[in-house]
Scaffold this active site. Sequence first.
Site, PDB file in Angstrom:
ATOM      1  CB  SER A 174     -43.768  28.677 -41.976  1.00 35.57           C
ATOM      2  OG  SER A 174     -45.062  29.136 -42.243  1.00 35.57           O
TER       3      SER A 174
ATOM      4  CD  GLU B 228     -37.469   7.814 -40.996  1.00 35.20           C
ATOM      5  OE1 GLU B 228     -36.661   7.035 -40.437  1.00 35.20           O
ATOM      6  OE2 GLU B 228     -37.499   9.039 -40.731  1.00 35.20           O
ATOM      7  CB  SER B 229     -41.378  11.830 -45.836  1.00 40.42           C
ATOM      8  OG  SER B 229     -41.826  12.680 -46.876  1.00 40.42           O
TER       9      SER B 229
ATOM     10  CG  HIS C 276     -47.680  26.459 -42.806  1.00 41.18           C
ATOM     11  ND1 HIS C 276     -46.542  27.059 -43.281  1.00 41.18           N
ATOM     12  CD2 HIS C 276     -47.836  25.333 -43.532  1.00 41.18           C
ATOM     13  CE1 HIS C 276     -46.036  26.333 -44.271  1.00 41.18           C
ATOM     14  NE2 HIS C 276     -46.803  25.272 -44.428  1.00 41.18           N
TER      15      HIS C 276
ATOM     16  CB  CYS D  24     -41.579   6.922 -47.024  1.00 42.85           C
ATOM     17  SG  CYS D  24     -42.090   8.325 -48.028  1.00 42.85           S
TER      18      CYS D  24
END
Length: 136
Positions: free
Chosen positions: A59, A66-67, A72, A87
Amino acid sequence: MGLALSTLGRHVLVEFYGCPSEIIENNKLIEKVMNEAADYAGATIVESVFHHFNPYGVSGAVIIAESHLTIHTWPEYGYASVDIYTCGDSVSPWKAAEYLSEKLKANRTESFEVPRGMVDKIKQFAERDIKEVTVK
């Protein structure tokens, strides 16, 4: 002044099936490929954190200006789940998804995009009057 958008972000969810377990079990490789995908998409990488589970599975998250991109993996099933959330309009989440599809060598890929931060709803439920929603 920023660009007015109808949504603040784009969230692409990707399912990768039939991935070779030796690829999606390799923590260092997954971290490298996820960072490369962010770079390929035009994102600005802030940091990344990845964890290998015992007995198997990875994970991790790549935090971008930008985010984020997260993954996983379930090597025992040849499956990986990836979220790519961006974003603004300077980064293409689909470019990152395409890059990952190639590198994870999936037999099948399924994906869809969810619009995030619907500007009309933000304005509707805001505690203060918002004239324009912008991305810097």
